[in-house]
Design a protein around this motif. Sequence first.
Motif, PDB file in Angstrom:
ATOM      1  N   UNK A 165      55.631 102.807  51.675  1.00  0.00           N
ATOM      2  CA  UNK A 165      56.318 102.882  50.398  1.00  0.00           C
ATOM      3  C   UNK A 165      56.766 104.333  50.209  1.00  0.00           C
ATOM      4  N   UNK A 166      57.619 104.551  49.214  1.00  0.00           N
ATOM      5  CA  UNK A 166      58.135 105.900  48.983  1.00  0.00           C
ATOM      6  C   UNK A 166      58.148 106.193  47.489  1.00  0.00           C
ATOM      7  N   UNK A 167      58.299 107.488  47.210  1.00  0.00           N
ATOM      8  CA  UNK A 167      58.386 107.933  45.820  1.00  0.00           C
ATOM      9  C   UNK A 167      59.349 109.100  45.745  1.00  0.00           C
ATOM     10  N   UNK A 168      60.244 109.044  44.763  1.00  0.00           N
ATOM     11  CA  UNK A 168      61.139 110.181  44.536  1.00  0.00           C
ATOM     12  C   UNK A 168      61.215 110.437  43.045  1.00  0.00           C
ATOM     13  N   UNK A 169      60.351 111.303  42.574  1.00  0.00           N
ATOM     14  CA  UNK A 169      60.278 111.653  41.149  1.00  0.00           C
ATOM     15  C   UNK A 169      61.159 112.839  40.807  1.00  0.00           C
ATOM     16  N   UNK A 170      61.437 113.695  41.796  1.00  0.00           N
ATOM     17  CA  UNK A 170      62.318 114.843  41.607  1.00  0.00           C
ATOM     18  C   UNK A 170      63.363 114.855  42.718  1.00  0.00           C
ATOM     19  N   UNK A 171      64.501 115.435  42.433  1.00  0.00           N
ATOM     20  CA  UNK A 171      65.613 115.397  43.386  1.00  0.00           C
ATOM     21  C   UNK A 171      65.246 116.032  44.718  1.00  0.00           C
ATOM     22  N   UNK A 172      64.458 117.097  44.688  1.00  0.00           N
ATOM     23  CA  UNK A 172      64.186 117.833  45.914  1.00  0.00           C
ATOM     24  C   UNK A 172      63.028 117.274  46.738  1.00  0.00           C
TER      25      UNK A 172
END
Lengths: 115, 113
Positions: free
Chosen positions: A65-72
């Motif tokens: 699974x993945x997580x992208x809470x901030x653009x960087x």
Amino acid sequence: DVKVTQSSRYLVKRTGEKVFLECVQDMDHENMFWYRQDPGLGLRLIYFSYDVKMKEKGDIPEGYSVSREKKERFSLILESASTNQTSMYLCASSSRDRPRIYEQYFGPGTRLTVT
Amino acid sequence: DQQVKQNSPSLSVQEGRISILNCDYTNSMFDYFLWYKKYPAEGPTFLISISSIKDKNEDGRFTVFLNKSAKHLSLHIVPSQPGDSAVYFCAAITPGGYNKLIFGAGTRLAVHP
């Protein structure tokens, strides 16, 4: 200078552990990708993200699974590590702006061993 | 089923000679191709690309040729140098948005003096 960094170069985990791989890019790129590289198979796409909080499955998402809470920042999570997830994991990013719209910039990779 | 194929796992070339790395693809919808170079313990780095509207693109010692009718592309390195020793990956942009790449298995090039 373009830079993609990954949290660890080498990682050894036990079967069943939850594993977090972190990736950070400093280029303000919209798109981020996670690949695994195995001998004879090249790079295979696990997941990608085209915006904050957005994610899309790649070709081999099972067990990840993945997580992208901030653009960087783009994180890859192995919910319960298994030995067949022993591999080199590569993070990449790319811009949506031409002319370099198709070029992906890669981090140095994390060599994960699951025992 | 691999849509991008690099059938030669390895190639050995003498310094100063030409290196030719080959790549075949099956999907006629692919319209943009890239070559990446990878040294051990480093991530791949972009080398050269070509759009399907062209049949050749050149950048210094590196030239990529595209033969759409044969669904074949090749990377030529002239003259080859020891520092070119690396794994070379061919990749295609998949249609449908998001600019996803699909990679071949790679060819390990060894340039010896």
